[in-house]
Scaffold this motif. Structure first.
Motif, PDB file in Angstrom:
ATOM      1  N   LEU A  26     -13.512   5.101  -5.280  1.00  0.00           N
ATOM      2  CA  LEU A  26     -12.681   3.993  -5.992  1.00  0.00           C
ATOM      3  C   LEU A  26     -11.602   3.291  -4.854  1.00  0.00           C
ATOM      4  O   LEU A  26     -10.984   3.828  -4.244  1.00  0.00           O
ATOM      5  N   SER A  27     -11.612   1.962  -4.676  1.00  0.00           N
ATOM      6  CA  SER A  27     -10.974   1.151  -3.999  1.00  0.00           C
ATOM      7  C   SER A  27      -9.795   0.435  -4.472  1.00  0.00           C
ATOM      8  O   SER A  27      -9.856  -0.276  -5.473  1.00  0.00           O
ATOM      9  N   LEU A  28      -8.471   1.301  -4.183  1.00  0.00           N
ATOM     10  CA  LEU A  28      -7.349   0.634  -4.831  1.00  0.00           C
ATOM     11  C   LEU A  28      -6.515  -0.138  -3.858  1.00  0.00           C
ATOM     12  O   LEU A  28      -5.828   0.234  -2.738  1.00  0.00           O
ATOM     13  N   ARG A  29      -6.247  -1.612  -4.271  1.00  0.00           N
ATOM     14  CA  ARG A  29      -5.505  -2.233  -3.721  1.00  0.00           C
ATOM     15  C   ARG A  29      -4.303  -2.786  -4.133  1.00  0.00           C
ATOM     16  O   ARG A  29      -3.198  -3.265  -3.538  1.00  0.00           O
ATOM     17  N   THR A  30      -4.042  -2.707  -5.571  1.00  0.00           N
ATOM     18  CA  THR A  30      -3.083  -3.175  -6.426  1.00  0.00           C
ATOM     19  C   THR A  30      -2.564  -2.173  -7.296  1.00  0.00           C
ATOM     20  O   THR A  30      -3.678  -1.320  -7.857  1.00  0.00           O
ATOM     21  N   GLN A  31      -1.592  -2.635  -8.227  1.00  0.00           N
ATOM     22  CA  GLN A  31      -1.374  -1.802  -9.246  1.00  0.00           C
ATOM     23  C   GLN A  31      -2.280  -1.814 -10.417  1.00  0.00           C
ATOM     24  O   GLN A  31      -2.448  -0.881 -11.025  1.00  0.00           O
ATOM     25  N   ALA A  32      -2.723  -3.050 -10.673  1.00  0.00           N
ATOM     26  CA  ALA A  32      -3.956  -3.181 -11.521  1.00  0.00           C
ATOM     27  C   ALA A  32      -4.830  -2.349 -11.134  1.00  0.00           C
ATOM     28  O   ALA A  32      -5.611  -1.951 -12.150  1.00  0.00           O
ATOM     29  N   ASP A  33      -5.259  -2.036 -10.006  1.00  0.00           N
ATOM     30  CA  ASP A  33      -6.531  -1.229  -9.555  1.00  0.00           C
ATOM     31  C   ASP A  33      -6.351   0.156 -10.030  1.00  0.00           C
ATOM     32  O   ASP A  33      -7.180   0.829 -10.603  1.00  0.00           O
ATOM     33  N   LEU A  34      -5.099   0.797 -10.072  1.00  0.00           N
ATOM     34  CA  LEU A  34      -4.892   1.994 -10.351  1.00  0.00           C
ATOM     35  C   LEU A  34      -4.703   2.109 -11.685  1.00  0.00           C
ATOM     36  O   LEU A  34      -5.190   3.111 -12.348  1.00  0.00           O
ATOM     37  N   GLU A  35      -4.318   1.265 -12.580  1.00  0.00           N
ATOM     38  CA  GLU A  35      -4.247   1.334 -13.951  1.00  0.00           C
ATOM     39  C   GLU A  35      -5.857   1.262 -14.594  1.00  0.00           C
ATOM     40  O   GLU A  35      -6.387   1.988 -15.264  1.00  0.00           O
ATOM     41  N   ARG A  36      -6.678   0.668 -13.729  1.00  0.00           N
ATOM     42  CA  ARG A  36      -8.051   0.567 -13.984  1.00  0.00           C
ATOM     43  C   ARG A  36      -8.790   1.850 -13.734  1.00  0.00           C
ATOM     44  O   ARG A  36      -9.737   2.414 -14.453  1.00  0.00           O
TER      45      ARG A  36
ATOM     46  N   LEU B 186      -6.272   1.999  -0.608  1.00  0.00           N
ATOM     47  CA  LEU B 186      -6.356   3.294  -0.703  1.00  0.00           C
ATOM     48  C   LEU B 186      -7.956   3.778  -1.225  1.00  0.00           C
ATOM     49  O   LEU B 186      -8.341   2.787  -2.029  1.00  0.00           O
ATOM     50  N   GLN B 187      -8.597   4.884  -0.507  1.00  0.00           N
ATOM     51  CA  GLN B 187      -9.784   5.238  -1.109  1.00  0.00           C
ATOM     52  C   GLN B 187      -9.567   6.100  -1.783  1.00  0.00           C
ATOM     53  O   GLN B 187      -9.425   7.277  -1.421  1.00  0.00           O
ATOM     54  N   LEU B 188      -9.676   6.442  -3.027  1.00  0.00           N
ATOM     55  CA  LEU B 188     -10.068   7.532  -3.944  1.00  0.00           C
ATOM     56  C   LEU B 188     -11.235   8.016  -4.352  1.00  0.00           C
ATOM     57  O   LEU B 188     -11.732   7.267  -4.965  1.00  0.00           O
ATOM     58  N   TYR B 189     -11.453   9.288  -3.856  1.00  0.00           N
ATOM     59  CA  TYR B 189     -12.765   9.763  -4.138  1.00  0.00           C
ATOM     60  C   TYR B 189     -12.752  10.916  -5.575  1.00  0.00           C
ATOM     61  O   TYR B 189     -11.935  11.782  -5.397  1.00  0.00           O
TER      62      TYR B 189
ATOM     63  N   ILE C  18       0.879  -1.216   0.059  1.00  0.00           N
ATOM     64  CA  ILE C  18       0.011   0.055  -0.049  1.00  0.00           C
ATOM     65  C   ILE C  18       0.872   1.148  -0.002  1.00  0.00           C
ATOM     66  O   ILE C  18       0.477   2.352  -0.636  1.00  0.00           O
ATOM     67  N   SER C  19       2.124   1.058   0.649  1.00  0.00           N
ATOM     68  CA  SER C  19       2.895   2.387   0.475  1.00  0.00           C
ATOM     69  C   SER C  19       3.436   2.579  -0.545  1.00  0.00           C
ATOM     70  O   SER C  19       3.460   3.766  -0.817  1.00  0.00           O
ATOM     71  N   VAL C  20       3.792   1.497  -1.268  1.00  0.00           N
ATOM     72  CA  VAL C  20       4.327   1.918  -2.860  1.00  0.00           C
ATOM     73  C   VAL C  20       3.154   2.242  -3.387  1.00  0.00           C
ATOM     74  O   VAL C  20       3.442   3.256  -4.604  1.00  0.00           O
ATOM     75  N   LEU C  21       1.928   1.637  -3.481  1.00  0.00           N
ATOM     76  CA  LEU C  21       0.916   2.270  -4.198  1.00  0.00           C
ATOM     77  C   LEU C  21       0.448   3.569  -4.034  1.00  0.00           C
ATOM     78  O   LEU C  21      -0.051   4.262  -4.941  1.00  0.00           O
TER      79      LEU C  21
END
Length: 308
Positions: A286-296, A252-255, A207-210
């Motif tokens: 948006l709930s971000l847990r992985t690099q793939a979530d960020l890409e999406r 991470l929770q992204l609004y 999560i720190s890296v993300l």
């Protein structure tokens, strides 16, 4: 000088340039902004021509509270040769010395909850003028205050352009903020929400890296992106917020400030939070847990950036 040109397109005459103009009197600009302040700037209107008392003998053009709970002073000038920045700094110092008076004003206009959540560390000065000199733009870089220079232009009878010319955003240097940072590894008292720094210090390595990847991407969207760390979240804005980032230990929770009705939801990744309380601004979570979530998420993040 601004080099922005605006054209009207039509099938008969092709394209014609719309001439720009400034307002005839300063009060006309002030009234226009105050009537639609939240739409234009993401700032809730509090007062106009606010008197600073017998000692300071001044009047603040407009006072407001932005979407992050930060006090905002707005000063207007028709021409670039008027000393709007120094005047605004004078009022900014007054405001920081009269926090109780401002808190009462917020309570009266917006209620007790808004007054209790004021973010003094993010107090802002917005200077709106027809243009700014290069000396103005250089000067604000040397002043350790949250100052934004906004150029306006009127086109035809019904078009207003607001252009963010220059912005200086400083970190919170208050004693309270320093104590939070220095005590990030200390236990959090029961019943108190953790700051985003505390959450990040207790997050997993992934999560720190993300977090670093997400903030880096948000900042890379444009030169006009401002990152504002607040107590419980980080706000990313142009003239207004387009994203808010909340840190949790395992995600991470992204609004984003997008209409949830325009988005196809993915279970566990996106949801409508219009009826759910949360830190930050925006109706789409948006709930971000992985690099793939960020890409999406990038397509939606860019949409929010473009639409705000």
């Amino acid at each position: 000088m601004s080099d922005i040109q605006l054209f009207r397109l039509n099938t008969t005459n092709g394209a014609c340039e719309l001439p720009s103009r400034a307002v005839a009197v300063e009060k006309q600009l002030q009234s226009l902004i105050e009537a639609q302040m939240e739409t234009f700037l993401g700032v809730r209107f509090l007062a106009t021509e606010y008197a600073t008392g017998k000692t300071h003998k001044g009047r603040i053009d407009s006072l407001g509270l932005d979407e992050n709970g930060c006090p905002v002073i707005i000063e207007y000038k028709r021409h670039s040769n008027e000393n709007v920045i120094n005047q605004g700094l004078f009022y900014l110092d007054w405001l920081l010395d009269h926090q109780a008076e401002f808190r009462w004003l917020v309570m009266e206009k917006l209620g007790k909850e808004a007054a209790e959540q004021i973010e003094w560390s993010g107090t802002r000065l917005l200077c709106i003028a027809a243009d700014f000199t290069r000396y103005d733009q250089h000067a604000v870089q040397l002043i350790q205050r949250n100052i934004e220079l906004i150029r306006y232009k009127l086109f035809a009878d019904d078009l207003l352009l607001l252009e963010l010319v220059n912005v200086v955003s400083v970190a919170d240097t208050s004693a309270a903020a320093k104590s939070i940072e220095s005590g990030a590894d200390k236990p959090t008292p029961a019943g108190r929400d953790k700051t985003w720094q505390e959450q990040l210090s207790q997050a997993t390595l992934e999560i720190s890296v993300l977090f670093e990847q997400t903030t880096s991407y948000l900042q890379s969207l444009g030169d006009d992106v401002q990152e504002k760390p607040l107590k419980f979240y980080l706000a990313f804005r142009r003239l207004k917020n387009f994203a808010s980032l909340v840190v949790q230990s395992k995600r991470l929770q992204l609004y984003l400030k997008l209409n949830p009705d325009s988005v196809e939801f993915v279970e566990g990744f996106s949801r409508d939070v219009r009826a759910i309380g949360h830190w930050g601004t925006g109706d789409l979570e948006l709930s971000l847990r992985t690099q793939a979530d960020l890409e999406r998420a990038k397509v939606l993040i860019e949409r929010s950036y473009q639409e705000n």
